[in-house]
Design a protein around this motif. Structure first.
Motif, PDB file in Angstrom:
ATOM      1  N   ARG A 151      -6.184   2.850   2.927  1.00 39.97           N
ATOM      2  CA  ARG A 151      -5.066   1.764   2.455  1.00 39.97           C
ATOM      3  C   ARG A 151      -5.729   1.027   1.771  1.00 39.97           C
ATOM      4  N   LEU A 155      -6.051  -1.545  -1.596  1.00 35.43           N
ATOM      5  CA  LEU A 155      -5.935  -2.440  -1.688  1.00 35.43           C
ATOM      6  C   LEU A 155      -7.221  -3.720  -1.702  1.00 35.43           C
ATOM      7  N   SER A 156      -8.578  -3.125  -0.997  1.00 39.28           N
ATOM      8  CA  SER A 156      -9.362  -4.423  -0.928  1.00 39.28           C
ATOM      9  C   SER A 156     -10.233  -4.053  -2.522  1.00 39.28           C
ATOM     10  N   GLU A 175      -5.649  -3.452   8.896  1.00 35.98           N
ATOM     11  CA  GLU A 175      -4.192  -3.629   8.178  1.00 35.98           C
ATOM     12  C   GLU A 175      -4.092  -5.026   7.930  1.00 35.98           C
ATOM     13  N   ALA A 176      -5.144  -6.262   7.786  1.00 37.70           N
ATOM     14  CA  ALA A 176      -4.474  -7.751   7.194  1.00 37.70           C
ATOM     15  C   ALA A 176      -4.961  -7.388   5.753  1.00 37.70           C
ATOM     16  N   ARG A 178      -3.688  -6.534   2.374  1.00 30.35           N
ATOM     17  CA  ARG A 178      -2.669  -7.084   1.677  1.00 30.35           C
ATOM     18  C   ARG A 178      -2.640  -7.153   0.226  1.00 30.35           C
ATOM     19  N   LEU A 179      -1.545  -6.243  -0.628  1.00 28.16           N
ATOM     20  CA  LEU A 179      -1.657  -7.126  -1.853  1.00 28.16           C
ATOM     21  C   LEU A 179      -2.146  -8.098  -2.467  1.00 28.16           C
ATOM     22  N   GLU A 180      -2.720  -8.443  -3.564  1.00 27.41           N
ATOM     23  CA  GLU A 180      -3.249 -10.069  -4.003  1.00 27.41           C
ATOM     24  C   GLU A 180      -3.226  -9.677  -5.138  1.00 27.41           C
ATOM     25  N   HIS A 299       4.566  -4.997  -7.418  1.00 26.19           N
ATOM     26  CA  HIS A 299       5.104  -6.562  -7.051  1.00 26.19           C
ATOM     27  C   HIS A 299       6.099  -7.047  -8.112  1.00 26.19           C
ATOM     28  N   LYS A 303       7.647 -10.513  -3.734  1.00 20.85           N
ATOM     29  CA  LYS A 303       7.488  -9.448  -3.404  1.00 20.85           C
ATOM     30  C   LYS A 303       6.282  -7.948  -3.548  1.00 20.85           C
ATOM     31  N   ASP A 304       5.813  -7.439  -2.155  1.00 20.40           N
ATOM     32  CA  ASP A 304       4.617  -6.471  -2.927  1.00 20.40           C
ATOM     33  C   ASP A 304       5.612  -5.221  -2.111  1.00 20.40           C
ATOM     34  N   ASP A 307       5.337  -0.335  -0.666  1.00 26.41           N
ATOM     35  CA  ASP A 307       5.871   1.322   0.257  1.00 26.41           C
ATOM     36  C   ASP A 307       7.005   1.383   0.087  1.00 26.41           C
TER      37      ASP A 307
END
Length: 509
Positions: A151, A155-156, A175-176, A178-180, A299, A303-304, A307
């Motif tokens: 995951r 994201l990265s 876990e840090a 996030r979608l950016e 997104h 709001k992402d 999930d």
């Protein structure tokens, strides 16, 4: 860490067919790497320098000749710094300066290290299939769940960054991520389905959408700032101003959309795939306009949605994309689903994609939540060699040697040959393109670096002792080259074997 440790690990990984052994060797190396070289180590092992293309062409690298060092002495950090210096060299005399820098680096490398560097810089080392093995190795080295690593990688978008985070901070650091908005995500992919009915039975509540013969795009918008990326996460924003303008006009302040784009004829039918891909490099937006069709919203306005179930993501998509949503039917009856297939084929497209409405967005693997249904079998294979033509095709490289991806990181596994489906125009292009990536040749066969993906249509596969994978293609025909795909996205040998009749399983490799 010495560079020789990376080279030795790469050799041991290449020498075994055991995925477990590969993961164990890679994980052991990652555990021993200091934080400042983890990114470089991972980049070297997956065959892609952190600097990307360093500005030295294949011939330049191959022609480098300097006596090797007698003993290992190069550090990983020194190699990384040297490649960075080569990559930023520009201006008058830069070509010779790059050669001098590389000669200095090669002069400090042993014979084995020189061989590794040559293959790294010419693309011959790159085994994109090793990506999955490396993800497992990162999870093992950091003692974190594999899904957490995958995951974070989605994201990265970059494996070295994912490895650094995992080894430095474990699951909490991963876990840090996030979608950016503005940073591309790895795309979710579809698996082939045997039939429409089987896909409908397996997925239950679903949406059935047209499968376009276009190019995958991912668009990001924050305010007036728009970015457009390909499926390989390459940014093409400057070459597609009409898409930028369209996304800038959508009714939102921020959005991330997944979709396809293609060029259309005046009658609204899709132009050949190569024309769509060539448009990505066009300098004038009036040359050939692209038309986007979006099928997912990741997104929207802060709001992402990654999930959220697809059903909710589609509601957001319809809200923001309007008439640019890809054609399809949600919760169709079997009759309606069949009508979507017929409409897609009648419009000149490939078939349909059936998607579970309960599925979240997940990248990195071809799961079963999205399934593509086509009227014919097609495979994305890697060109690993080619034979000179005869008769009317004399002077052209014609009969292609085709390889399936080894999911455990080995070289492509040959599964067949074909010269069918090649137009004169494609033969001319193919001859130039394959000669440019040739590694060795004789009077008949030219071996090439495994970097070009080609889509092949076939009637099926059969058991065959002729090829290493134990299977051979039946009546294979060229559909098109796939410049939008990396060899890491090619069909695996396991997927080819899965096409064998159930009563005649492929032999163990």
């Amino acid at each position: 860490m010495l560079f020789s440790e990376v080279v030795g690990t790469s050799a041991s990984v290449a020498a075994t067919r055991s995925r477990l052994a590969k993961v164990k060797a890679l994980a052991a190396l990652l555990r021993s790497a200091s934080d400042d070289v983890v990114a470089a180590v991972v980049s070297f092992l997956i065959g892609t320098p952190r600097q990307g293309r360093i500005g030295a062409g294949w011939r330049t690298v191959v022609d480098l000749s300097v006596p090797p060092a007698a003993e290992p002495g190069l550090a990983v950090a020194e190699v990384d710094v040297a490649l960075a210096e080569v990559a930023v060299t520009s201006g008058k005399g830069s070509a010779q300066r790059r050669v001098d820098l590389l000669l200095g680096l090669f002069g400090r490398a042993t014979e084995e290290e020189q061989d590794f560097l040559r293959r790294l810089l010419t693309g011959e080392l790159r085994q994109g299939a090793l990506e999955g093995v490396m993800l497992d190795a990162i999870a093992s080295a950091a003692d974190v769940p594999g899904e957490t690593v995958r995951r974070a990688f989605m994201l990265s978008g970059r494996l070295p960054e994912t490895a650094v985070a995992a080894l430095a901070g474990g699951a909490a650091e991963l876990e840090a991520f996030r979608l950016e908005v503005g940073r591309p995500l790895r795309p979710m992919l579809a698996s082939p389905a045997e039939s429409l009915d089987e896909a409908l039975d397996e997925l239950g509540g679903c949406v059935v959408e047209h499968k376009l013969d276009g190019a995958r795009i991912q668009v990001h918008r924050s305010g007036d700032e728009v970015h457009v990326y390909t499926r390989t996460l390459r940014e093409i924003t400057k070459t597609v101003p009409e898409l930028v303008e369209l996304v800038r006009g959508l009714p939102c302040t921020s959005v991330v959309l997944d979709g396809e784009t293609l060029a259309l004829t005046d009658e609204g039918r899709p132009r050949p795939f190569q024309e769509t891909m060539s448009r990505f490099g066009a300098q004038d937006e009036r040359e050939l306009l692209l038309h986007p069709y979006f099928f997912d919203c990741l997104h929207l306005d802060g709001k992402d949605l990654l999930d959220e179930p697809l059903r909710d993501r589609l509601a957001a998509l319809r809200q923001v994309a309007g008439r640019h949503v890809i054609p399809g039917v949600q919760d169709p009856t079997r009759e309606q689903a069949a009508e979507v297939v017929a409409a897609s084929l009648a419009a000149g497209h490939e078939g349909v994609v059936v998607k579970s409405l309960a599925s979240t967005y997940a990248a990195g693997r071809r799961g079963r939540a999205w399934q593509k249904v086509k009227p014919v079998h097609t495979l994305d294979l890697v060109v690993i060699g080619v034979e000179w033509g005869s008769g009317r095709r004399r002077g052209w490289l014609s009969n292609l040697h085709l390889g399936a991806r080894d999911p455990d990181g080995g070289p492509p596994v040959m599964v067949g040959k074909t010269f069918k489906g090649l137009t004169d125009e494609l033969l001319k292009w193919q001859t130039e393109a394959l000669r440019a990536i040739a590694t060795e040749q004789d009077d008949w066969v030219v071996k090439v670096r495994p970097e070009l993906v080609i889509e092949i249509e076939l009637d099926g596969v059969q058991v065959s002792p002729r090829y290493p994978g134990g299977v051979a293609l039946r009546f294979a025909r060229v559909v098109r080259y796939r410049p939008d795909k990396d060899p890491s996205e090619a069909t695996t040998i396991d997927e080819v074997r899965a096409l064998l009749p159930a009563a005649r399983p492929a032999p163990e490799a």
